[in-house]
Design a protein around this motif. Sequence first.
Motif, PDB file in Angstrom:
ATOM      1  N   ALA A 244     -11.277  -3.943  -3.115  1.00 20.53           N
ATOM      2  CA  ALA A 244     -11.627  -5.219  -3.743  1.00 20.53           C
ATOM      3  C   ALA A 244     -10.340  -5.949  -4.117  1.00 20.53           C
ATOM      4  N   ALA A 245     -10.433  -7.262  -4.168  1.00 23.71           N
ATOM      5  CA  ALA A 245      -9.228  -8.054  -4.430  1.00 23.71           C
ATOM      6  C   ALA A 245      -9.466  -9.063  -5.537  1.00 23.71           C
ATOM      7  N   ASP A 246      -8.386  -9.363  -6.265  1.00 24.05           N
ATOM      8  CA  ASP A 246      -8.386 -10.527  -7.139  1.00 24.05           C
ATOM      9  C   ASP A 246      -7.333 -11.476  -6.563  1.00 24.05           C
ATOM     10  N   LEU A 247      -7.064 -12.555  -7.232  1.00 32.03           N
ATOM     11  CA  LEU A 247      -6.168 -13.567  -6.681  1.00 32.03           C
ATOM     12  C   LEU A 247      -4.743 -13.071  -6.467  1.00 32.03           C
ATOM     13  N   GLN A 248      -4.324 -12.064  -7.238  1.00 31.51           N
ATOM     14  CA  GLN A 248      -2.945 -11.566  -7.152  1.00 31.51           C
ATOM     15  C   GLN A 248      -2.807 -10.284  -6.327  1.00 31.51           C
ATOM     16  N   THR A 249      -3.907  -9.763  -5.798  1.00 32.01           N
ATOM     17  CA  THR A 249      -3.860  -8.523  -5.030  1.00 32.01           C
ATOM     18  C   THR A 249      -3.014  -8.698  -3.777  1.00 32.01           C
ATOM     19  N   ASP A 250      -2.141  -7.743  -3.538  1.00 30.50           N
ATOM     20  CA  ASP A 250      -1.294  -7.744  -2.350  1.00 30.50           C
ATOM     21  C   ASP A 250      -2.124  -7.276  -1.150  1.00 30.50           C
ATOM     22  N   PHE A 251      -2.150  -8.075  -0.107  1.00 32.33           N
ATOM     23  CA  PHE A 251      -2.916  -7.778   1.104  1.00 32.33           C
ATOM     24  C   PHE A 251      -2.548  -6.408   1.669  1.00 32.33           C
TER      25      PHE A 251
ATOM     26  N   GLN B 114      -6.598 -20.154  10.952  1.00 32.72           N
ATOM     27  CA  GLN B 114      -6.141 -21.316  11.726  1.00 32.72           C
ATOM     28  C   GLN B 114      -7.272 -21.889  12.572  1.00 32.72           C
ATOM     29  N   LYS B 115      -8.167 -21.035  13.075  1.00 32.49           N
ATOM     30  CA  LYS B 115      -9.308 -21.506  13.863  1.00 32.49           C
ATOM     31  C   LYS B 115     -10.337 -22.223  13.001  1.00 32.49           C
ATOM     32  N   ASN B 116     -10.522 -21.745  11.779  1.00 30.78           N
ATOM     33  CA  ASN B 116     -11.572 -22.268  10.913  1.00 30.78           C
ATOM     34  C   ASN B 116     -11.125 -23.398   9.998  1.00 30.78           C
ATOM     35  N   PHE B 117      -9.828 -23.530   9.817  1.00 28.17           N
ATOM     36  CA  PHE B 117      -9.266 -24.549   8.946  1.00 28.17           C
ATOM     37  C   PHE B 117      -8.087 -25.181   9.671  1.00 28.17           C
ATOM     38  N   SER B 118      -7.804 -26.415   9.362  1.00 25.02           N
ATOM     39  CA  SER B 118      -6.594 -27.011   9.945  1.00 25.02           C
ATOM     40  C   SER B 118      -5.426 -26.645   9.039  1.00 25.02           C
ATOM     41  N   ILE B 119      -4.863 -25.484   9.290  1.00 24.35           N
ATOM     42  CA  ILE B 119      -3.780 -24.947   8.467  1.00 24.35           C
ATOM     43  C   ILE B 119      -2.705 -24.369   9.371  1.00 24.35           C
ATOM     44  N   GLU B 120      -1.501 -24.525   8.964  1.00 22.12           N
ATOM     45  CA  GLU B 120      -0.379 -23.883   9.650  1.00 22.12           C
ATOM     46  C   GLU B 120       0.283 -22.963   8.635  1.00 22.12           C
ATOM     47  N   ILE B 121       0.171 -21.686   8.895  1.00 26.15           N
ATOM     48  CA  ILE B 121       0.826 -20.682   8.066  1.00 26.15           C
ATOM     49  C   ILE B 121       1.370 -19.620   9.006  1.00 26.15           C
ATOM     50  N   SER B 122       2.600 -19.239   8.796  1.00 25.93           N
ATOM     51  CA  SER B 122       3.206 -18.233   9.668  1.00 25.93           C
ATOM     52  C   SER B 122       3.020 -16.843   9.061  1.00 25.93           C
ATOM     53  N   LEU B 123       3.140 -15.848   9.908  1.00 26.33           N
ATOM     54  CA  LEU B 123       3.087 -14.467   9.435  1.00 26.33           C
ATOM     55  C   LEU B 123       4.209 -14.233   8.426  1.00 26.33           C
ATOM     56  N   GLU B 124       5.379 -14.787   8.709  1.00 24.67           N
ATOM     57  CA  GLU B 124       6.514 -14.628   7.798  1.00 24.67           C
ATOM     58  C   GLU B 124       6.202 -15.178   6.406  1.00 24.67           C
ATOM     59  N   GLN B 125       5.593 -16.365   6.346  1.00 23.31           N
ATOM     60  CA  GLN B 125       5.218 -16.942   5.045  1.00 23.31           C
ATOM     61  C   GLN B 125       4.238 -16.025   4.320  1.00 23.31           C
ATOM     62  N   PHE B 126       3.233 -15.559   5.035  1.00 24.95           N
ATOM     63  CA  PHE B 126       2.227 -14.713   4.411  1.00 24.95           C
ATOM     64  C   PHE B 126       2.816 -13.377   3.965  1.00 24.95           C
ATOM     65  N   MET B 127       3.716 -12.818   4.751  1.00 20.92           N
ATOM     66  CA  MET B 127       4.301 -11.531   4.384  1.00 20.92           C
ATOM     67  C   MET B 127       5.170 -11.632   3.131  1.00 20.92           C
ATOM     68  N   ARG B 128       5.745 -12.824   2.872  1.00 21.40           N
ATOM     69  CA  ARG B 128       6.537 -13.014   1.653  1.00 21.40           C
ATOM     70  C   ARG B 128       5.646 -13.044   0.413  1.00 21.40           C
ATOM     71  N   THR B 129       4.455 -13.608   0.549  1.00 21.83           N
ATOM     72  CA  THR B 129       3.525 -13.723  -0.576  1.00 21.83           C
ATOM     73  C   THR B 129       2.111 -13.428  -0.070  1.00 21.83           C
ATOM     74  N   PRO B 130       1.784 -12.156   0.125  1.00 19.45           N
ATOM     75  CA  PRO B 130       0.515 -11.794   0.760  1.00 19.45           C
ATOM     76  C   PRO B 130      -0.659 -11.705  -0.226  1.00 19.45           C
ATOM     77  N   THR B 131      -0.980 -12.836  -0.857  1.00 15.36           N
ATOM     78  CA  THR B 131      -2.040 -12.838  -1.857  1.00 15.36           C
ATOM     79  C   THR B 131      -3.048 -13.957  -1.594  1.00 15.36           C
ATOM     80  N   LEU B 132      -4.228 -13.797  -2.175  1.00 16.00           N
ATOM     81  CA  LEU B 132      -5.232 -14.858  -2.091  1.00 16.00           C
ATOM     82  C   LEU B 132      -4.760 -16.123  -2.784  1.00 16.00           C
ATOM     83  N   ILE B 133      -4.044 -15.984  -3.880  1.00 15.79           N
ATOM     84  CA  ILE B 133      -3.564 -17.166  -4.601  1.00 15.79           C
ATOM     85  C   ILE B 133      -2.601 -17.967  -3.716  1.00 15.79           C
TER      86      ILE B 133
END
Length: 84
Positions: free
Chosen positions: A27-34, A52-71
Motif C-alpha cells: 500500500a502507498a501514501d503520497l510519500q511512499t517510495d515506488f 504517457q498514453k493516458n495523460f499528456s505528460i512528459e516525464i523521464s525515467l530519470e526524473q521519476f527515479m530521483r523522486t519516485p513518489t505519488l506526490i
Amino acid sequence: MTDVMTKAEKQILAEIFPHWEKYTLQAADLQTDFFESGGDSLSAINMIVELQKNFSIEISLEQFMRTPTLIFLLSKTKSWNKVS
C-alpha cells in the motif's frame, strides 16, 4: 503541495493510483517510495509509458527515479490534460 488536497487533485490521484498499484507490492501514501514498495526500474518504465498514453505528460525515467513518489507524480498534474 499543501496538506489539504483539492477535489481536482484527489480525482487525478484516483486516476494515477491504479497505475502505481499495478507495479508495486505494498500500500502507498503520497510519500511512499515506488522502489521501496516493490517497484523496479522495468515496472517504472511500464508505468511511465502507461501514464504517457493516458495523460499528456512528459516525464523521464530519470526524473521519476530521483523522486519516485505519488506526490511527485501529482505535482506534475498541474500541466496534465487527460487524453480523450
